[in-house]
Structure formats: C-alpha cells, structure tokens
Design a protein around this motif. Sequence first.
Motif, short mmCIF file in Angstrom:
data_model
loop_
_atom_site.label_atom_id
_atom_site.label_comp_id
_atom_site.label_asym_id
_atom_site.label_seq_id
_atom_site.Cartn_x
_atom_site.Cartn_y
_atom_site.Cartn_z
N ILE A 7 -3.22 8.49 -59.31
CA ILE A 7 -4.34 8.49 -60.24
C ILE A 7 -5.23 9.65 -59.36
CG2 ILE A 7 -6.46 7.22 -60.90
CD1 ILE A 7 -4.46 5.25 -61.86
N HIS A 8 -5.59 9.22 -58.26
CA HIS A 8 -6.16 9.91 -57.39
C HIS A 8 -5.91 11.39 -57.01
CE1 HIS A 8 -8.13 5.89 -56.39
NE2 HIS A 8 -8.91 6.30 -56.76
N ARG A 9 -4.71 11.48 -57.11
CA ARG A 9 -4.20 13.03 -56.77
C ARG A 9 -4.06 13.82 -57.81
NH1 ARG A 9 0.32 12.05 -52.17
NH2 ARG A 9 -0.69 10.94 -50.77
N ARG A 10 -4.10 13.29 -59.15
CA ARG A 10 -4.06 14.28 -60.35
C ARG A 10 -5.19 15.22 -60.49
NH1 ARG A 10 -6.21 15.69 -63.90
NH2 ARG A 10 -7.96 14.08 -63.88
N ARG A 11 -4.74 16.47 -60.80
CA ARG A 11 -5.77 17.51 -60.81
C ARG A 11 -5.49 18.29 -62.08
NH1 ARG A 11 -7.32 14.59 -57.58
NH2 ARG A 11 -8.29 14.98 -55.56
N PRO A 176 -16.11 15.54 -57.91
CA PRO A 176 -17.00 14.22 -57.48
C PRO A 176 -16.87 13.36 -58.87
CG PRO A 176 -18.32 16.31 -57.66
CD PRO A 176 -16.85 16.55 -57.83
N ARG A 177 -16.82 12.09 -58.72
CA ARG A 177 -17.15 11.20 -59.86
C ARG A 177 -18.62 10.93 -60.17
NH1 ARG A 177 -13.00 11.56 -62.67
NH2 ARG A 177 -13.12 13.51 -61.74
N HIS A 178 -19.06 10.74 -61.44
CA HIS A 178 -20.07 10.48 -61.73
C HIS A 178 -20.09 8.78 -61.48
CE1 HIS A 178 -20.93 14.28 -63.39
NE2 HIS A 178 -19.72 14.02 -64.23
N ASP A 179 -21.17 8.57 -60.64
CA ASP A 179 -21.20 7.14 -60.24
C ASP A 179 -19.88 6.59 -59.68
OD1 ASP A 179 -22.43 4.43 -60.27
OD2 ASP A 179 -21.63 3.96 -62.35
N GLY A 183 -22.08 1.53 -60.32
CA GLY A 183 -23.19 0.61 -60.32
C GLY A 183 -23.66 0.84 -61.57
N ARG A 184 -23.53 1.86 -62.33
CA ARG A 184 -23.92 2.14 -63.73
C ARG A 184 -23.01 1.95 -64.78
NH1 ARG A 184 -25.99 6.23 -60.38
NH2 ARG A 184 -24.53 7.86 -61.72
N LYS A 185 -21.78 2.22 -64.51
CA LYS A 185 -20.78 2.19 -65.38
C LYS A 185 -20.02 1.16 -65.77
CE LYS A 185 -19.73 7.13 -65.23
NZ LYS A 185 -18.69 8.12 -65.24
N VAL A 186 -20.30 0.09 -65.02
CA VAL A 186 -19.81 -1.28 -65.05
C VAL A 186 -20.64 -2.37 -65.70
CG1 VAL A 186 -18.36 -3.25 -64.12
CG2 VAL A 186 -17.77 -0.89 -63.41
#
Length: 190
Positions: A7-11, A176-179, A183-186
């Motif tokens: 999941i973290h390596r997929r681009r 970069p991931r948003h949030d 903190g704002r998405k959960v």
Amino acid sequence: MDIFDAIHRRRAVRRYLPRPVAREDIYRILDAANWAPSAMNLQQWEFLVVTGKKIREMGESFHAIVGGYAREGASPPGGEEFLRFARTYGGAPAVIVVLTDAADAPNMQRANLESASAAMENLLLAATALGLGTCWMTGPLQDERSLRTILDIPAEKEIVAVTPLGYPDEAPPPRPRHDPDLGRKVRWVE
C-alpha cells in the motif's frame, strides 16, 4: 512484501521498461483482483489484457484527448512528458482494462462500479508486490467510443478504469497525504 508495504509503495508509474511481463505474473495479479469483495458476491468484473498494436491504437486515442487540452488553451497536465506518456501508455508492455456489467438501476450501477473498483485496487497492490508498476487511469474514458471500438467492448459492459502494467523505469516519490495523522478524516461515532 506484506500488504502494508505494498500500500505504501504503490505509485502512479508513467514510464516503463520495454521488458515483457510474464503471462504467469499477469494471471497472478488478475487472480488477486478476482478475490476482491463484490456486492452480493456477483464478481461481475472482467479484465482485458491489451498488448502490441492495440496499445498503440489506444495511445492515439488518449494522446488526442490530452492534446485537446492544448488546443483549448490549457497546457496538458504534466506538459510534453505527459503527451509522450499518453501516446504509448509510458511504453508499458501491457495495459489492463477493467470492465463491469452495465446496469440501468442506479443502485446496481453503483454496486458494480464499486465492486470493480475494489478489484482494480487489488490488481494495483498485487502488481506492486511483484515489483511491477501501474497507473490507475480514467482519462482514456473521455474517448470511450474509440476505446469500445478498438477493444470490441459490447454495450452491456461498462469501462471502469485502465492501467498500464510493466516494470517501472522510474521511482516516483510518495505524494504527501492530506491529513496524514487522520485528525480531520476520522470521526468516531458511538
């Protein structure tokens, strides 16, 4: 590679080596896609594995779409490099098209699309685990009529997404991931 690494390596890979992907690896990836969850366990997806001159035909269609941005006064996203990617799907030796059953009822249309999207995600993650690159694409669907003609897709099938598949000729950095701390998405609801 475990699932969290994949999941973290997929681009989104847009440049591929001209090295073919073994048919056994493609079947392994599609087997992972076939194990996705589906609404009412219908498993109604279908996979087209496109190679050779058909990729070039698809590329001409997608290149025309991307080139249309420039004719309308906007630069194509990614500029000239993206135009090259569009024409050849980045030089990938294979392109996979994910289809689902067309449905008239909005609830079934949504269920089919969501189910096939889950299969697409499994496909991307399985490819990553095998060291292959992909790029979830919906842009080529802007010329759906041409895609249907090129690939002989019947009206009773809906095109969900397209991905090139091959050995990456680039290593895109993580976006970069948003949030990132969620903190704002959960939101916990009790």
